[in-house]
Design a protein around this motif. Structure first.
Motif, PDB file in Angstrom:
ATOM      1  N   ARG A   1       0.849  -1.199   0.000  1.00  0.00           N
ATOM      2  CA  ARG A   1       0.000   0.000   0.000  1.00  0.00           C
ATOM      3  C   ARG A   1       0.879   1.242   0.000  1.00  0.00           C
ATOM      4  NH1 ARG A   1      -5.188   0.133   3.569  1.00  0.00           N
ATOM      5  NH2 ARG A   1      -5.212   2.017   2.356  1.00  0.00           N
ATOM      6  N   GLN A   2       0.319   2.335  -0.470  1.00  0.00           N
ATOM      7  CA  GLN A   2       1.072   3.577  -0.601  1.00  0.00           C
ATOM      8  C   GLN A   2       1.717   4.043   0.708  1.00  0.00           C
ATOM      9  OE1 GLN A   2      -0.392   6.601  -3.278  1.00  0.00           O
ATOM     10  NE2 GLN A   2       0.092   8.166  -1.762  1.00  0.00           N
ATOM     11  N   PRO A   3       1.021   4.011   1.853  1.00  0.00           N
ATOM     12  CA  PRO A   3       1.689   4.450   3.091  1.00  0.00           C
ATOM     13  C   PRO A   3       2.930   3.614   3.429  1.00  0.00           C
ATOM     14  CG  PRO A   3      -0.680   4.386   3.404  1.00  0.00           C
ATOM     15  CD  PRO A   3      -0.411   3.741   2.077  1.00  0.00           C
ATOM     16  N   ALA A   4       2.846   2.304   3.207  1.00  0.00           N
ATOM     17  CA  ALA A   4       3.995   1.440   3.470  1.00  0.00           C
ATOM     18  C   ALA A   4       5.115   1.708   2.468  1.00  0.00           C
ATOM     19  CB  ALA A   4       3.572  -0.024   3.422  1.00  0.00           C
ATOM     20  N   LEU A   5       4.757   2.005   1.230  1.00  0.00           N
ATOM     21  CA  LEU A   5       5.763   2.344   0.217  1.00  0.00           C
ATOM     22  C   LEU A   5       6.489   3.625   0.601  1.00  0.00           C
ATOM     23  CD1 LEU A   5       7.153   1.840  -2.500  1.00  0.00           C
ATOM     24  CD2 LEU A   5       5.289   3.137  -3.564  1.00  0.00           C
TER      25      LEU A   5
ATOM     26  N   LEU B   1      10.481   3.814   1.165  1.00  0.00           N
ATOM     27  CA  LEU B   1      11.345   4.720   0.411  1.00  0.00           C
ATOM     28  C   LEU B   1      11.800   5.917   1.242  1.00  0.00           C
ATOM     29  CD1 LEU B   1       9.455   4.765  -3.012  1.00  0.00           C
ATOM     30  CD2 LEU B   1      11.468   3.405  -2.374  1.00  0.00           C
ATOM     31  N   ASP B   2      11.272   6.033   2.456  1.00  0.00           N
ATOM     32  CA  ASP B   2      11.591   7.136   3.364  1.00  0.00           C
ATOM     33  C   ASP B   2      11.254   8.492   2.751  1.00  0.00           C
ATOM     34  OD1 ASP B   2      12.398   8.248   5.771  1.00  0.00           O
ATOM     35  OD2 ASP B   2      14.503   8.380   5.181  1.00  0.00           O
ATOM     36  N   VAL B   3      10.035   8.572   2.214  1.00  0.00           N
ATOM     37  CA  VAL B   3       9.526   9.823   1.653  1.00  0.00           C
ATOM     38  C   VAL B   3       8.134  10.077   2.206  1.00  0.00           C
ATOM     39  CG1 VAL B   3      10.846   9.696  -0.514  1.00  0.00           C
ATOM     40  CG2 VAL B   3       8.552   8.712  -0.423  1.00  0.00           C
ATOM     41  N   THR B   4       7.724  11.325   2.191  1.00  0.00           N
ATOM     42  CA  THR B   4       6.360  11.675   2.566  1.00  0.00           C
ATOM     43  C   THR B   4       5.431  11.358   1.392  1.00  0.00           C
ATOM     44  OG1 THR B   4       6.587  13.925   1.736  1.00  0.00           O
ATOM     45  CG2 THR B   4       7.152  13.547   4.076  1.00  0.00           C
ATOM     46  N   ARG B   5       4.146  11.450   1.632  1.00  0.00           N
ATOM     47  CA  ARG B   5       3.182  11.238   0.549  1.00  0.00           C
ATOM     48  C   ARG B   5       3.383  12.263  -0.570  1.00  0.00           C
ATOM     49  NH1 ARG B   5      -2.977  11.347   2.133  1.00  0.00           N
ATOM     50  NH2 ARG B   5      -2.628  13.527   1.765  1.00  0.00           N
ATOM     51  N   SER B   6       3.622  13.517  -0.186  1.00  0.00           N
ATOM     52  CA  SER B   6       3.863  14.537  -1.215  1.00  0.00           C
ATOM     53  C   SER B   6       5.214  14.308  -1.892  1.00  0.00           C
ATOM     54  CB  SER B   6       3.777  15.943  -0.623  1.00  0.00           C
ATOM     55  OG  SER B   6       4.776  16.146   0.346  1.00  0.00           O
ATOM     56  N   GLY B   7       6.177  13.778  -1.140  1.00  0.00           N
ATOM     57  CA  GLY B   7       7.471  13.448  -1.735  1.00  0.00           C
ATOM     58  C   GLY B   7       7.336  12.348  -2.775  1.00  0.00           C
TER      59      GLY B   7
ATOM     60  N   LEU C   1       8.144  12.558  -6.751  1.00  0.00           N
ATOM     61  CA  LEU C   1       8.987  11.556  -7.387  1.00  0.00           C
ATOM     62  C   LEU C   1       8.290  10.978  -8.617  1.00  0.00           C
ATOM     63  CD1 LEU C   1      11.504   9.685  -7.361  1.00  0.00           C
ATOM     64  CD2 LEU C   1      10.216   8.189  -5.842  1.00  0.00           C
ATOM     65  N   LYS C   2       7.007  10.647  -8.480  1.00  0.00           N
ATOM     66  CA  LYS C   2       6.252  10.085  -9.598  1.00  0.00           C
ATOM     67  C   LYS C   2       6.116  11.091 -10.742  1.00  0.00           C
ATOM     68  CE  LYS C   2       2.397   8.656  -7.843  1.00  0.00           C
ATOM     69  NZ  LYS C   2       1.220   8.071  -7.191  1.00  0.00           N
ATOM     70  N   ALA C   3       5.950  12.371 -10.404  1.00  0.00           N
ATOM     71  CA  ALA C   3       5.815  13.395 -11.438  1.00  0.00           C
ATOM     72  C   ALA C   3       7.150  13.635 -12.160  1.00  0.00           C
ATOM     73  CB  ALA C   3       5.320  14.694 -10.822  1.00  0.00           C
ATOM     74  N   LYS C   4       8.233  13.560 -11.409  1.00  0.00           N
ATOM     75  CA  LYS C   4       9.559  13.825 -11.968  1.00  0.00           C
ATOM     76  C   LYS C   4      10.110  12.644 -12.755  1.00  0.00           C
ATOM     77  CE  LYS C   4      13.820  14.286  -9.794  1.00  0.00           C
ATOM     78  NZ  LYS C   4      14.683  14.780  -8.730  1.00  0.00           N
TER      79      LYS C   4
END
Length: 84
Positions: free
Chosen positions: A14-18, A22-28, A32-35
């Motif tokens: 799930r996204q929160p576990a991902l 990856l040690d990133v916030t949800r906005s991070g 990352l996905k946009a970049k």
């Protein structure tokens, strides 16, 4: 940091576990996905915007391995250039 054996054996994360993995916030993660358009696409659990998003662990692992390989290739290229 890498997923526990239970996460990788499940196949989906799930996204929160991902984000934690990856040690990133949800906005991070969103940045990352946009970049990086090569980042694996999620599987949504429904059509609603708030529907849970799941990622295929093997796709995330393959993406990470490609990033590591790119990094290592660039480091090798850089070091070969300085040896000449």
């Amino acid at each position: 940091m890498h997923p526990s054996t239970t996460q990788s054996s499940k196949g989906l994360i799930r996204q929160p576990a991902l984000c934690q993995w990856l040690d990133v916030t949800r906005s991070g993660l969103a940045k990352l996905k946009a970049k990086d358009l090569t980042f694996p696409k999620p599987i949504k659990d429904g059509d609603a915007r708030q529907a849970a998003a799941y990622y295929v662990v093997s796709e995330i692992e393959a993406w990470l391995q490609s990033k590591i390989a790119d990094r290592d290739k660039h480091q090798t290229d850089s070091s070969e250039g300085t040896n000449q």
